[in-house]
Design a protein around this motif. Sequence first.
Motif, PDB file in Angstrom:
ATOM      1  N   THR A 216      11.878 -62.063 -46.942  1.00 28.80           N
ATOM      2  CA  THR A 216      12.307 -60.854 -46.238  1.00 28.80           C
ATOM      3  C   THR A 216      12.305 -59.650 -47.175  1.00 28.80           C
ATOM      4  OG1 THR A 216      13.656 -62.157 -44.707  1.00 28.80           O
ATOM      5  CG2 THR A 216      14.188 -59.804 -44.906  1.00 28.80           C
ATOM      6  N   ILE A 217      12.849 -59.814 -48.355  1.00 31.31           N
ATOM      7  CA  ILE A 217      12.885 -58.715 -49.335  1.00 31.31           C
ATOM      8  C   ILE A 217      11.466 -58.304 -49.719  1.00 31.31           C
ATOM      9  CG2 ILE A 217      13.516 -58.120 -51.716  1.00 31.31           C
ATOM     10  CD1 ILE A 217      16.074 -59.882 -51.211  1.00 31.31           C
ATOM     11  N   ALA A 218      10.603 -59.287 -49.970  1.00 30.17           N
ATOM     12  CA  ALA A 218       9.216 -58.966 -50.327  1.00 30.17           C
ATOM     13  C   ALA A 218       8.527 -58.197 -49.204  1.00 30.17           C
ATOM     14  CB  ALA A 218       8.450 -60.249 -50.642  1.00 30.17           C
ATOM     15  N   LEU A 219       8.787 -58.579 -47.966  1.00 24.81           N
ATOM     16  CA  LEU A 219       8.180 -57.879 -46.825  1.00 24.81           C
ATOM     17  C   LEU A 219       8.716 -56.454 -46.695  1.00 24.81           C
ATOM     18  CD1 LEU A 219       8.154 -60.823 -44.265  1.00 24.81           C
ATOM     19  CD2 LEU A 219       6.137 -59.697 -45.252  1.00 24.81           C
ATOM     20  N   VAL A 220      10.006 -56.274 -46.902  1.00 27.07           N
ATOM     21  CA  VAL A 220      10.592 -54.922 -46.825  1.00 27.07           C
ATOM     22  C   VAL A 220      10.020 -54.039 -47.922  1.00 27.07           C
ATOM     23  CG1 VAL A 220      12.747 -53.609 -47.124  1.00 27.07           C
ATOM     24  CG2 VAL A 220      12.717 -55.635 -45.653  1.00 27.07           C
TER      25      VAL A 220
ATOM     26  N   ARG B  12       6.776 -52.758 -47.124  1.00 30.47           N
ATOM     27  CA  ARG B  12       6.840 -51.963 -45.884  1.00 30.47           C
ATOM     28  C   ARG B  12       6.306 -52.701 -44.652  1.00 30.47           C
ATOM     29  NH1 ARG B  12       5.438 -46.940 -49.224  1.00 30.47           N
ATOM     30  NH2 ARG B  12       7.526 -46.182 -49.680  1.00 30.47           N
ATOM     31  N   HIS B  13       6.550 -53.987 -44.610  1.00 32.26           N
ATOM     32  CA  HIS B  13       6.227 -54.799 -43.439  1.00 32.26           C
ATOM     33  C   HIS B  13       7.546 -55.136 -42.744  1.00 32.26           C
ATOM     34  CE1 HIS B  13       2.060 -55.137 -44.589  1.00 32.26           C
ATOM     35  NE2 HIS B  13       2.403 -55.621 -45.773  1.00 32.26           N
ATOM     36  N   ARG B  14       8.171 -54.071 -42.230  1.00 36.49           N
ATOM     37  CA  ARG B  14       9.522 -54.214 -41.659  1.00 36.49           C
ATOM     38  C   ARG B  14       9.557 -55.133 -40.444  1.00 36.49           C
ATOM     39  NH1 ARG B  14       9.257 -48.646 -41.935  1.00 36.49           N
ATOM     40  NH2 ARG B  14       9.634 -47.995 -44.073  1.00 36.49           N
ATOM     41  N   VAL B  15       8.559 -55.051 -39.607  1.00 38.33           N
ATOM     42  CA  VAL B  15       8.546 -55.878 -38.393  1.00 38.33           C
ATOM     43  C   VAL B  15       8.535 -57.357 -38.769  1.00 38.33           C
ATOM     44  CG1 VAL B  15       7.189 -56.482 -36.353  1.00 38.33           C
ATOM     45  CG2 VAL B  15       7.481 -54.089 -36.981  1.00 38.33           C
ATOM     46  N   GLU B  16       7.704 -57.712 -39.722  1.00 39.31           N
ATOM     47  CA  GLU B  16       7.639 -59.109 -40.153  1.00 39.31           C
ATOM     48  C   GLU B  16       8.924 -59.518 -40.859  1.00 39.31           C
ATOM     49  OE1 GLU B  16       5.184 -56.890 -40.478  1.00 39.31           O
ATOM     50  OE2 GLU B  16       3.604 -57.785 -39.260  1.00 39.31           O
ATOM     51  N   ALA B  17       9.525 -58.597 -41.604  1.00 39.86           N
ATOM     52  CA  ALA B  17      10.805 -58.891 -42.262  1.00 39.86           C
ATOM     53  C   ALA B  17      11.888 -59.174 -41.226  1.00 39.86           C
ATOM     54  CB  ALA B  17      11.219 -57.722 -43.163  1.00 39.86           C
ATOM     55  N   VAL B  18      11.910 -58.382 -40.181  1.00 40.06           N
ATOM     56  CA  VAL B  18      12.874 -58.614 -39.097  1.00 40.06           C
ATOM     57  C   VAL B  18      12.601 -59.956 -38.422  1.00 40.06           C
ATOM     58  CG1 VAL B  18      13.595 -57.806 -36.799  1.00 40.06           C
ATOM     59  CG2 VAL B  18      13.403 -56.188 -38.704  1.00 40.06           C
ATOM     60  N   MET B  19      11.326 -60.295 -38.261  1.00 39.69           N
ATOM     61  CA  MET B  19      10.985 -61.569 -37.638  1.00 39.69           C
ATOM     62  C   MET B  19      11.525 -62.737 -38.462  1.00 39.69           C
ATOM     63  SD  MET B  19       7.255 -63.098 -36.501  1.00 39.69           S
ATOM     64  CE  MET B  19       6.547 -62.902 -38.119  1.00 39.69           C
ATOM     65  N   VAL B  20      11.309 -62.715 -39.766  1.00 38.41           N
ATOM     66  CA  VAL B  20      11.772 -63.812 -40.616  1.00 38.41           C
ATOM     67  C   VAL B  20      13.300 -63.864 -40.647  1.00 38.41           C
ATOM     68  CG1 VAL B  20      11.844 -64.717 -42.982  1.00 38.41           C
ATOM     69  CG2 VAL B  20       9.691 -63.847 -42.045  1.00 38.41           C
ATOM     70  N   ALA B  21      13.912 -62.743 -40.981  1.00 35.99           N
ATOM     71  CA  ALA B  21      15.378 -62.721 -41.095  1.00 35.99           C
ATOM     72  C   ALA B  21      16.046 -62.960 -39.746  1.00 35.99           C
ATOM     73  CB  ALA B  21      15.835 -61.387 -41.686  1.00 35.99           C
ATOM     74  N   GLY B  22      15.524 -62.339 -38.706  1.00 37.02           N
ATOM     75  CA  GLY B  22      16.113 -62.489 -37.379  1.00 37.02           C
ATOM     76  C   GLY B  22      16.019 -63.898 -36.843  1.00 37.02           C
ATOM     77  N   ALA B  23      14.860 -64.521 -37.014  1.00 36.99           N
ATOM     78  CA  ALA B  23      14.686 -65.892 -36.531  1.00 36.99           C
ATOM     79  C   ALA B  23      15.606 -66.850 -37.279  1.00 36.99           C
ATOM     80  CB  ALA B  23      13.231 -66.330 -36.680  1.00 36.99           C
ATOM     81  N   MET B  24      15.725 -66.680 -38.579  1.00 40.47           N
ATOM     82  CA  MET B  24      16.587 -67.571 -39.366  1.00 40.47           C
ATOM     83  C   MET B  24      18.062 -67.336 -39.037  1.00 40.47           C
ATOM     84  SD  MET B  24      14.865 -69.690 -41.246  1.00 40.47           S
ATOM     85  CE  MET B  24      15.971 -70.190 -42.557  1.00 40.47           C
ATOM     86  N   PHE B  25      18.469 -66.088 -38.995  1.00 41.38           N
ATOM     87  CA  PHE B  25      19.883 -65.770 -38.761  1.00 41.38           C
ATOM     88  C   PHE B  25      20.333 -66.238 -37.380  1.00 41.38           C
ATOM     89  CE2 PHE B  25      23.355 -62.822 -37.609  1.00 41.38           C
ATOM     90  CZ  PHE B  25      24.233 -63.140 -38.629  1.00 41.38           C
ATOM     91  N   THR B  26      19.574 -65.884 -36.359  1.00 41.58           N
ATOM     92  CA  THR B  26      19.963 -66.289 -35.003  1.00 41.58           C
ATOM     93  C   THR B  26      19.745 -67.786 -34.794  1.00 41.58           C
ATOM     94  OG1 THR B  26      17.772 -65.705 -34.129  1.00 41.58           O
ATOM     95  CG2 THR B  26      19.504 -64.008 -34.009  1.00 41.58           C
ATOM     96  N   GLY B  27      18.740 -68.344 -35.469  1.00 41.29           N
ATOM     97  CA  GLY B  27      18.499 -69.781 -35.383  1.00 41.29           C
ATOM     98  C   GLY B  27      19.682 -70.594 -35.878  1.00 41.29           C
ATOM     99  N   LEU B  28      20.362 -70.093 -36.894  1.00 41.27           N
ATOM    100  CA  LEU B  28      21.561 -70.769 -37.400  1.00 41.27           C
ATOM    101  C   LEU B  28      22.627 -70.864 -36.317  1.00 41.27           C
ATOM    102  CD1 LEU B  28      23.076 -72.028 -39.810  1.00 41.27           C
ATOM    103  CD2 LEU B  28      23.874 -69.723 -40.349  1.00 41.27           C
ATOM    104  N   PHE B  29      22.813 -69.783 -35.572  1.00 45.98           N
ATOM    105  CA  PHE B  29      23.807 -69.786 -34.489  1.00 45.98           C
ATOM    106  C   PHE B  29      23.377 -70.699 -33.342  1.00 45.98           C
ATOM    107  CE2 PHE B  29      24.941 -65.805 -36.611  1.00 45.98           C
ATOM    108  CZ  PHE B  29      26.293 -66.025 -36.797  1.00 45.98           C
ATOM    109  N   VAL B  30      22.097 -70.677 -33.009  1.00 44.29           N
ATOM    110  CA  VAL B  30      21.591 -71.549 -31.948  1.00 44.29           C
ATOM    111  C   VAL B  30      21.781 -73.010 -32.344  1.00 44.29           C
ATOM    112  CG1 VAL B  30      19.506 -72.313 -30.732  1.00 44.29           C
ATOM    113  CG2 VAL B  30      19.968 -69.872 -31.009  1.00 44.29           C
TER     114      VAL B  30
END
Length: 187
Positions: free
Chosen positions: A43-47, A50-68
């Motif tokens: 995620t940090i490397a993507l940010v 400047r690949h913010r969309v992909e960074a959000v995809m990685v971080a978002g999928a992992m973070f919300t996946g933990l809750f799921v």
Amino acid sequence: MNIDRNVLDWMLEVRTPWLTDVVTVITNLGGTAASWAIAAAITIALVVRRHRVEAVMVAGAMFTGLFVMSGLKLVFRRDRPPFPERLVDEATHSFPSGHAMMSAILVCVVAAVIVRLAAPRWRAPWVFALLACWTLLIGLSRVYLGAHWLTDVLAGWLFGAAWAALWIWGVVWFERKRQQVGQTSLS
């Protein structure tokens, strides 16, 4: 399930001290700390690039996946395999396997990032085969150690892949909508 018991019994038959040491290393490489460290680094490397969309995809999928994953464990409340078959002590429920689910999420979103951004040489089949082998080894390590039943691991892979696919689809959908809005405003 009969298959769960049969697979666990077979794992007991093939256990050896050296193999248990190797499998313990593999399971730790797919644990929460390792998966989060890998996801954070990506995620940090993507940010930074400047690949913010992909960074959000990685971080978002992992973070919300933990809750799921945690929610699914609470819904199903399946017990883990019994001691002495179990070589690890876990406090959470067994279904689905968190190691399998989170590694599947990570592998799928990383594969999507590779497809979207990487040079053609990194889109080679061997790269995706290595990613698949990583999550397969992690899931199977959980069965070997008696932390999970086989069906827990299979469900973890399926739920993880489905959750990652939802995030990947969402990112693609969001980008198309954003492009449509951009084209409409230029007209």
